[in-house]
Design a protein around this motif. Structure first.
Motif, PDB file in Angstrom:
ATOM      1  N   ARG A   1      22.245  76.461  42.852  1.00 55.12           N
ATOM      2  CA  ARG A   1      23.027  77.950  42.874  1.00 55.12           C
ATOM      3  C   ARG A   1      22.232  78.872  42.729  1.00 55.12           C
ATOM      4  NH1 ARG A   1      28.278  79.955  44.294  1.00 55.12           N
ATOM      5  NH2 ARG A   1      29.837  78.206  44.782  1.00 55.12           N
ATOM      6  N   HIS A   2      21.270  78.031  41.357  1.00 57.36           N
ATOM      7  CA  HIS A   2      20.186  78.000  40.483  1.00 57.36           C
ATOM      8  C   HIS A   2      19.292  78.710  41.578  1.00 57.36           C
ATOM      9  CE1 HIS A   2      17.142  79.159  37.209  1.00 57.36           C
ATOM     10  NE2 HIS A   2      17.198  78.472  38.045  1.00 57.36           N
ATOM     11  N   ILE A   3      18.459  77.733  42.630  1.00 55.07           N
ATOM     12  CA  ILE A   3      17.487  77.884  42.956  1.00 55.07           C
ATOM     13  C   ILE A   3      17.999  79.089  44.397  1.00 55.07           C
ATOM     14  CG2 ILE A   3      16.053  76.667  45.023  1.00 55.07           C
ATOM     15  CD1 ILE A   3      17.247  74.059  43.748  1.00 55.07           C
ATOM     16  N   ILE A   4      19.051  78.986  44.889  1.00 53.90           N
ATOM     17  CA  ILE A   4      19.238  79.770  45.998  1.00 53.90           C
ATOM     18  C   ILE A   4      18.732  81.140  45.413  1.00 53.90           C
ATOM     19  CG2 ILE A   4      19.718  78.713  47.156  1.00 53.90           C
ATOM     20  CD1 ILE A   4      23.007  79.877  46.708  1.00 53.90           C
ATOM     21  N   GLU A   5      19.618  81.695  44.324  1.00 48.81           N
ATOM     22  CA  GLU A   5      19.447  83.255  43.634  1.00 48.81           C
ATOM     23  C   GLU A   5      18.324  83.630  43.251  1.00 48.81           C
ATOM     24  OE1 GLU A   5      20.700  84.545  39.395  1.00 48.81           O
ATOM     25  OE2 GLU A   5      22.467  83.803  40.499  1.00 48.81           O
ATOM     26  N   LYS A   6      17.681  82.142  43.232  1.00 49.36           N
ATOM     27  CA  LYS A   6      16.081  82.706  42.463  1.00 49.36           C
ATOM     28  C   LYS A   6      14.532  82.498  43.483  1.00 49.36           C
ATOM     29  CE  LYS A   6      12.623  79.495  40.822  1.00 49.36           C
ATOM     30  NZ  LYS A   6      12.146  78.145  40.401  1.00 49.36           N
ATOM     31  N   LYS A   7      15.587  82.128  44.757  1.00 45.56           N
ATOM     32  CA  LYS A   7      14.254  82.231  46.051  1.00 45.56           C
ATOM     33  C   LYS A   7      15.045  82.790  46.520  1.00 45.56           C
ATOM     34  CE  LYS A   7      10.993  78.898  44.788  1.00 45.56           C
ATOM     35  NZ  LYS A   7      10.461  79.796  44.667  1.00 45.56           N
ATOM     36  N   LYS A   8      16.464  83.838  46.653  1.00 42.01           N
ATOM     37  CA  LYS A   8      17.242  84.986  47.475  1.00 42.01           C
ATOM     38  C   LYS A   8      16.899  84.207  49.121  1.00 42.01           C
ATOM     39  CE  LYS A   8      15.464  88.932  45.054  1.00 42.01           C
ATOM     40  NZ  LYS A   8      15.762  88.561  43.306  1.00 42.01           N
ATOM     41  N   ILE A   9      17.735  82.778  49.179  1.00 40.13           N
ATOM     42  CA  ILE A   9      18.205  82.675  50.524  1.00 40.13           C
ATOM     43  C   ILE A   9      19.865  83.069  50.494  1.00 40.13           C
ATOM     44  CG2 ILE A   9      18.912  79.899  51.471  1.00 40.13           C
ATOM     45  CD1 ILE A   9      16.664  78.739  49.674  1.00 40.13           C
ATOM     46  N   ASP A  10      20.075  83.692  51.418  1.00 38.69           N
ATOM     47  CA  ASP A  10      21.098  84.595  51.939  1.00 38.69           C
ATOM     48  C   ASP A  10      21.798  82.866  52.176  1.00 38.69           C
ATOM     49  OD1 ASP A  10      23.649  85.853  52.630  1.00 38.69           O
ATOM     50  OD2 ASP A  10      22.220  86.416  54.581  1.00 38.69           O
ATOM     51  N   ILE A  11      22.920  82.479  51.956  1.00 32.79           N
ATOM     52  CA  ILE A  11      24.222  81.373  52.276  1.00 32.79           C
ATOM     53  C   ILE A  11      25.523  82.064  52.450  1.00 32.79           C
ATOM     54  CG2 ILE A  11      25.622  79.828  50.979  1.00 32.79           C
ATOM     55  CD1 ILE A  11      22.662  79.497  51.012  1.00 32.79           C
ATOM     56  N   ALA A  12      26.188  81.643  53.873  1.00 30.00           N
ATOM     57  CA  ALA A  12      27.239  82.210  54.340  1.00 30.00           C
ATOM     58  C   ALA A  12      28.725  82.246  53.010  1.00 30.00           C
ATOM     59  CB  ALA A  12      27.473  82.172  55.655  1.00 30.00           C
ATOM     60  N   SER A  13      28.461  80.718  53.016  1.00 31.78           N
ATOM     61  CA  SER A  13      29.230  80.062  52.074  1.00 31.78           C
ATOM     62  C   SER A  13      29.603  78.578  51.312  1.00 31.78           C
ATOM     63  CB  SER A  13      31.205  80.179  52.366  1.00 31.78           C
ATOM     64  OG  SER A  13      30.955  79.696  53.924  1.00 31.78           O
ATOM     65  N   PHE A  14      30.078  78.440  50.794  1.00 32.54           N
ATOM     66  CA  PHE A  14      29.823  76.750  50.084  1.00 32.54           C
ATOM     67  C   PHE A  14      31.437  76.243  50.644  1.00 32.54           C
ATOM     68  CE2 PHE A  14      26.635  79.315  47.231  1.00 32.54           C
ATOM     69  CZ  PHE A  14      25.666  78.309  47.317  1.00 32.54           C
ATOM     70  N   HIS A  15      31.287  75.179  50.756  1.00 27.83           N
ATOM     71  CA  HIS A  15      32.392  74.191  51.606  1.00 27.83           C
ATOM     72  C   HIS A  15      32.385  73.006  50.599  1.00 27.83           C
ATOM     73  CE1 HIS A  15      33.472  77.616  54.239  1.00 27.83           C
ATOM     74  NE2 HIS A  15      31.832  76.844  54.596  1.00 27.83           N
ATOM     75  N   GLN A  16      33.692  72.171  50.104  1.00 28.80           N
ATOM     76  CA  GLN A  16      34.110  70.884  50.358  1.00 28.80           C
ATOM     77  C   GLN A  16      34.375  69.853  51.192  1.00 28.80           C
ATOM     78  OE1 GLN A  16      34.393  70.032  45.442  1.00 28.80           O
ATOM     79  NE2 GLN A  16      33.267  70.903  45.632  1.00 28.80           N
ATOM     80  N   ILE A  17      34.454  69.330  51.769  1.00 29.85           N
ATOM     81  CA  ILE A  17      34.681  69.112  52.604  1.00 29.85           C
ATOM     82  C   ILE A  17      35.494  67.379  52.272  1.00 29.85           C
ATOM     83  CG2 ILE A  17      34.882  70.132  54.191  1.00 29.85           C
ATOM     84  CD1 ILE A  17      32.829  68.337  55.838  1.00 29.85           C
ATOM     85  N   GLU A  18      36.125  66.547  52.698  1.00 25.44           N
ATOM     86  CA  GLU A  18      36.503  65.341  52.941  1.00 25.44           C
ATOM     87  C   GLU A  18      35.835  64.338  53.951  1.00 25.44           C
ATOM     88  OE1 GLU A  18      38.587  64.201  50.449  1.00 25.44           O
ATOM     89  OE2 GLU A  18      39.632  65.004  50.182  1.00 25.44           O
ATOM     90  N   GLU A  19      35.181  63.661  53.741  1.00 26.84           N
ATOM     91  CA  GLU A  19      34.261  62.468  54.387  1.00 26.84           C
ATOM     92  C   GLU A  19      35.147  62.089  54.878  1.00 26.84           C
ATOM     93  OE1 GLU A  19      29.918  61.160  53.550  1.00 26.84           O
ATOM     94  OE2 GLU A  19      31.177  62.075  50.887  1.00 26.84           O
ATOM     95  N   THR A  20      34.284  61.686  56.107  1.00 32.15           N
ATOM     96  CA  THR A  20      35.085  61.450  57.899  1.00 32.15           C
ATOM     97  C   THR A  20      34.804  59.988  57.553  1.00 32.15           C
ATOM     98  OG1 THR A  20      34.301  62.500  59.038  1.00 32.15           O
ATOM     99  CG2 THR A  20      36.592  62.826  58.722  1.00 32.15           C
TER     100      THR A  20
END
Length: 74
Positions: free
Chosen positions: A55-74
């Motif tokens: 999150r620090h990197i994307i803020e610093k580099k101004k990368i546009d993220i749609a969303s963050f997710h946590q999902i169960e691995e299958t």
């Protein structure tokens, strides 16, 4: 648990992967899992314990993220 970032455009996914790898983070581009979206698209998986750094990197580099997710691995 798997952590993912999704993007509005492919170029942001590619930039995210490149910048995070330069920072030594284990990031990998993957297709967006079906449970998140039925449409085509790219996501980046990353270690969940590195989310604060990411999150620090994307803020610093101004990368546009749609969303963050946590999902169960299958």
């Amino acid at each position: 648990m798997k952590c993912l970032a999704t993007f509005h455009v492919t170029s942001m996914a590619l930039m995210f992967e490149k910048i995070c790898r330069k920072e030594g983070l284990d990031v990998k581009i993957i297709p967006v899992p079906r449970q998140l979206s039925a449409s085509c698209g790219l996501a980046c998986s990353y270690p969940c314990d590195k989310e604060e750094s990411i999150r620090h990197i994307i803020e610093k580099k101004k990368i546009d993220i749609a969303s963050f997710h946590q999902i169960e691995e299958t």
